[in-house]
Design an enzyme around this catalytic site. Structure first.
Site, short mmCIF file in Angstrom:
data_model
loop_
_atom_site.label_atom_id
_atom_site.label_comp_id
_atom_site.label_asym_id
_atom_site.label_seq_id
_atom_site.Cartn_x
_atom_site.Cartn_y
_atom_site.Cartn_z
N PHE A 120 0.86 -1.19 0.00
CA PHE A 120 0.00 0.00 0.00
C PHE A 120 0.89 1.23 0.00
CE2 PHE A 120 -2.57 3.42 1.64
CZ PHE A 120 -3.78 3.23 0.98
N ASP B 63 9.10 2.73 1.52
CA ASP B 63 7.91 3.43 1.99
C ASP B 63 7.82 3.20 3.50
OD1 ASP B 63 5.36 4.07 2.86
OD2 ASP B 63 4.35 3.33 1.07
N LYS C 182 2.32 10.16 8.09
CA LYS C 182 1.62 9.67 9.27
C LYS C 182 2.18 10.24 10.57
CE LYS C 182 -0.51 5.42 7.44
NZ LYS C 182 -1.91 5.78 7.65
#
Length: 407
Positions: free
Chosen positions: A140, A225, A254
């Site tokens: 993702f 990532d 995040k």
């Protein structure tokens, strides 16, 4: 809508696009690892806004920083630079392998920048033929069309027309699959050092070392990532620091802002040189409000004491999960590292992770899932021993109720 009209969960259905299906309760206030809903019910937060609220809710240092910056400078655009952006960039460079930083607003945007940079770098140094991007199934990387196509989950990328080309997918942790696919046409390999949405699955050290070697052999850039694993989540500032490799490009978001939207792409001088003036940009990227908050986050998180708390909380959660499982036999294994953990359902409870999630909310615990078979834990890094204990007590009650209803 006038000010006296009541806001309820039904309001969402009336005014919001239907791409989310939020819980029935609406959180209205948070403090540390505790949240209160409209009815005043209290919850322990093990979800952390999906690994975002790394210092919990309304941390005094972040609130103070935001209030101070709000009275100074909100936004100037990238026609100018600003002090908070430069301070944050220096912090990130001093703490990591990076020599250059690009700021954005979200993980998807940081990943978009990383992928565009990899293509641009390959084009400049090797030619237009070097355009292949290799990523992993069940990865993702965001919801822009480029990043969702790289993500490797058809459920998120199908149905929007022709996808960006030259993107290939392989199984995660499968070095032989990468070796069979990678070539001198490959410009980048993009992986999460631990798959989050894909089920909380860590990469092995052997796999990462092999990926690094193959990228070097074929002059391909290795992109990590770390949107979900970064900023202390796994017990190190970034997960690569506990691995045998260093990536060429790393993305962070995040937890970087502790709840305020901010993201960063980190890389070397030589690779960053391909982002010449005008080749990429972001209206809000490097916003002084966001960067000031992120600086405060890094100051709080990047300490031995905070990392020790992450590791201690991991041990506590794992032990309680083992105790719960001894009594109820619901989990096949517990995966992950630090405070990104996944409890995998056993054969009897396949596909029922959300049942446990729903039961946990009723018992006063906010949690996550990672697919239909994994309960995901991503609490604040500064969560206390007593808060972990209280949350695990609630989970135990929830597990008991689901098991009773299944018998």
């Amino acid at each position: 809508m006038n000010q006296t009209e009541q806001i309820t969960r039904q309001t969402f259905d009336q005014v919001m696009a239907p791409n989310y299906a939020p819980a029935a309760m609406i959180p209205v206030r948070g403090e540390g690892s505790r949240v209160w809903d409209q009815e005043g019910k209290e919850y322990i937060d093990f979800a952390g806004g999906i690994a975002v609220n790394c210092l919990g809710h309304c941390h005094p240092a972040l609130v103070n920083t935001l209030q101070q910056q709000a009275s100074k400078l909100w936004h100037v655009s990238n026609v100018y630079t600003n002090e908070p952006a430069l301070i944050l960039a220096k912090q990130l460079i001093d703490a990591t392998f990076a020599e250059k930083v690009f700021f954005a607003n979200s993980g998807a945007e940081a990943n978009e920048a990383a992928l565009k940079l990899a293509r641009r770098y390959a084009n400049e140094h090797f030619g237009e033929h070097k355009d292949q991007i290799i990523a992993c199934h069940h990865g993702f990387h965001g919801r822009t069309f480029f990043t969702v196509s790289v993500g490797g989950q058809a459920a998120y990328s199908d149905g929007f027309g022709p996808k960006p080309g030259a993107i290939e997918h392989i199984a995660y942790n499968d070095l032989a699959a990468l070796e069979a696919l990678i070539s001198d046409r490959t410009c980048a390999v993009m992986i999460e050092p631990m798959q989050g949405e894909g089920g909380v699955i860590p990469a092995t050290d052997e796999y990462l070392a092999g990926v690094r070697a193959l990228c070097d052999k074929h002059n391909a850039l290795l992109i990590f990532d770390e949107v979900q694993t970064g900023v202390g989540r796994t017990g190190a500032l970034f997960a690569y620091m506990n691995s045998p490799v260093v990536p060429d490009i790393l993305t962070s978001a995040k937890s970087l802002g502790g709840g305020f939207p901010v993201a960063a792409m980190l890389t070397s001088d030589s690779i960053a040189a391909s982002l010449k003036v005008g080749t990429h940009g972001s209206t809000y990227g490097g916003n002084p409000m966001a960067c000031a908050v992120a600086s405060a986050v890094l100051a709080e998180v990047n300490t031995p004491e905070m990392m020790a708390n992450v590791n201690a909380a991991e041990v506590q959660i794992r032990q309680r999960l083992a105790d719960i499982n001894d009594q109820y036999q619901v989990f096949a294994e517990v995966r992950g590292k630090g405070l990104l953990l996944g409890a995998v359902m056993n054969d009897k409870y396949q596909g029922k992770a959300r049942d446990f999630l729903t039961a946990a909310v009723a018992e006063g615990l906010m949690m996550l899932v990672a697919g239909p078979n994994v309960l995901r834990f991503a609490p604040a890094l500064n969560i206390t021993e007593s808060e972990v204990s209280e949350g695990m007590d609630a989970l135990e009650r929830a597990v008991a109720k689901v098991c009773q209803s299944s018998d």
